[in-house]
Scaffold this motif. Structure first.
Motif, short mmCIF file in Angstrom:
data_model
loop_
_atom_site.label_atom_id
_atom_site.label_comp_id
_atom_site.label_asym_id
_atom_site.label_seq_id
_atom_site.Cartn_x
_atom_site.Cartn_y
_atom_site.Cartn_z
N ILE A 65 -17.15 11.34 26.95
CA ILE A 65 -18.29 10.97 26.09
C ILE A 65 -18.19 11.85 24.85
O ILE A 65 -18.18 13.08 24.96
CB ILE A 65 -19.64 11.21 26.79
N SER A 71 -18.08 6.37 24.47
CA SER A 71 -17.76 6.65 25.87
C SER A 71 -16.53 5.88 26.33
O SER A 71 -16.30 4.75 25.92
CB SER A 71 -18.93 6.26 26.78
N THR A 79 -16.47 13.98 33.82
CA THR A 79 -16.70 13.51 32.46
C THR A 79 -16.59 14.68 31.48
O THR A 79 -17.27 15.71 31.65
CB THR A 79 -18.10 12.88 32.31
#
Length: 262
Positions: A65, A71, A79
């Protein structure tokens, strides 16, 4: 993957981002909102692209992200959250207190964070199970015996709505308000981790604004939470508190909650 390997990868991301940003700082071009070629837009796009290139090569299955390029899905539950220039106003104004923010979340919880100030070459690194470091040396937050002694920082009143602003002013009135610090974005959280200020209160933050800060503040002995005292997770809102001394948390939450609306 061991956290040590993740830290090493994150350090490479920070190096690459800094190399992309430095040539554009204080270059004197007007930062025009209408055109897409101001120093900040060039710098933060170049920095995020450099970080994404490394992640695609080294951790291709992890999600990403980023503030500039959105994203990308992953398949690992991990992530990487990137904010190439946190503190755009400082960057435009030539103040070297903006920072590159790099975070790693596992199942939505931040486990690794870096604040990198590429002009001063100052870097805070925080990771679960590790003490926070500043340029390689361990740092600790400082104790704060009374809320009235606390040095409070916020990026600025323009980020609060009226309701949030009331709560902030109520809190500020309980602190050492002659030493209230304005401006600073992510840099304040590094200063808090290093024991130079006690309390940060902000609203309107997005995930990429705060994710990297949590491991840094907590690894230095502080605490971060929302305005209700709840831990920060990928689904949290943008109302964020950081305290150098967790013993003051109840005082802070009480001070913020005591503002009554007619």
């Amino acid at each position: 993957m061991k956290i040590e390997q993740d830290i090493a990868l994150a350090l490479r991301l920070a190096d690459a981002a800094g190399d992309a940003i430095r040539p554009h700082f204080r270059t004197g071009l007007a930062a025009d909102r209408k055109q897409d070629a101001s120093p900040v837009t060039i710098a933060d796009r170049a920095a995020e692209e450099a970080m994404r290139r490394i992640l695609k090569a080294e951790a291709p299955r992890d999600a990403i992200i980023g503030e500039e390029f959105g994203s990308e899905e992953g398949s690992t539950g991990r992530t990487w959250v990137l904010d190439p220039i946190d503190g755009t106003v400082s960057f435009i104004g030539g103040r070297p207190i903006f920072g590159t923010l790099i975070a790693l979340l596992v199942n939505g919880w931040p486990v690794l964070g870096i604040i990198d100030q590429p002009i001063l070459r100052e870097r805070w690194v925080g990771a679960s199970g590790h003490p926070t470091t500043f340029n390689g040396a361990e740092v600790r937050t400082r104790p704060c015996r009374e809320l009235s002694d606390a040095m409070l920082a916020t990026t600025g009143p323009q980020y609060f709505d009226d309701h949030q602003g009331d709560h902030f002013m109520t809190l500020a009135a309980r602190t050492d308000h002659k030493r209230l610090m304005m401006g600073g974005d992510c840099y304040n959280y590094g200063l808090l981790a290093s024991g130079h200020l006690d309390l940060i209160c902000e609203a309107g933050l997005k995930l990429h604004d705060w994710a990297a800060l949590v491991p840094i503040v907590e690894g230095a002995g502080g605490t971060m939470c929302d305005w209700n005292g709840e831990p920060l997770h990928a689904d949290s809102g943008g109302e964020v508190l950081a305290l150098g001394d967790p013993a003051r948390l109840e005082d802070v939450i009480a001070a913020m909650a005591c503002h009554h609306h007619d």
